[in-house]
Design a protein around this motif. Sequence first.
Motif, PDB file in Angstrom:
ATOM      1  N   LEU A   1       0.809  -1.228   0.000  1.00 36.79           N
ATOM      2  CA  LEU A   1       0.000   0.000   0.000  1.00 36.79           C
ATOM      3  C   LEU A   1       0.837   1.270   0.000  1.00 36.79           C
TER       4      LEU A   1
ATOM      5  N   CYS B   1      -0.070   3.200  -5.887  1.00 40.74           N
ATOM      6  CA  CYS B   1      -1.339   3.168  -5.133  1.00 40.74           C
ATOM      7  C   CYS B   1      -1.932   4.559  -4.939  1.00 40.74           C
TER       8      CYS B   1
ATOM      9  N   PHE C   1      -6.782   2.056  -5.350  1.00 40.93           N
ATOM     10  CA  PHE C   1      -6.515   0.610  -5.382  1.00 40.93           C
ATOM     11  C   PHE C   1      -7.797  -0.168  -5.172  1.00 40.93           C
TER      12      PHE C   1
END
Length: 215
Positions: free
Chosen positions: A72, A77, A81
């Motif tokens: 993450l 991202c 996402f």
Amino acid sequence: MKLILLGAPGAGKGTVSKLLTAIDGSVQISTGDILRGAVKAQTDLGKKAQGFMSRGELVPDSLIMGIMEKRLQEDDCQKGFLLDGFPRTIPQAEALNELLLKLDIKLDMAVNLDVPRETIMERLTTRRTCSNSSCQEIYNIKSKPPKVEGICDKCGSPVVQRDDETPNVIGQRLDSYNEKTAPLANFYEKEGLLKSVDATVTEDVINFIKKQLQS
Ligand code: ADP
Ligand code: ZN
């Protein structure tokens, strides 16, 4: 968009995620794809995960959280996402909440893909997957066969049945879904993030999500 996709194995999380990435450049994050890649490359993670996966059991939460904490924070991202196959247990969902708080990320919603059990069994036994770990395109011998039998349209690698897609292992995966993952719908309902949609037809799901994001 920042979404969690919930639903049984075979509900279409992977297919829906791939279609959604085309809308706004959000990335698909599939813990299953990451783990299969790691098993193939025989990394430390792969060696730890492979026994659980071949039995259709869940991989321990600590391994999964290690993957997600790193993933993450990668640059791609930023645009958004689609979490596909994660979280899978209440402890993972709780740990994700903490992680998102720490990274100052807010989810748009958790979409629950609803599909009858018979459809799930049918889809899983007819599903085929590209064996190239950086592609993993999904096919179906009945509804979406590759143009040339057994060969991926995208990358030319062999298209195969996953090791965990034999009837026995499928049964085990559905049991672990019912016991450990199905309760997540309730968890996200309480968080005020849950949206459920009939996922028999993929296009309906895409339209539903687009509409939800606009309102
Ligand atoms: P499916 O959703 O079709 O079962 P996935 O590709 O998401 O398949 O996952 C394949 C396997 O990888 C699972 O059966 C499990 O062993 C492991 N796995 C994937 N994601 C997780 C997760 N979040 N937590 C624990 N195990 C996971
Ligand atoms: Zn491919």
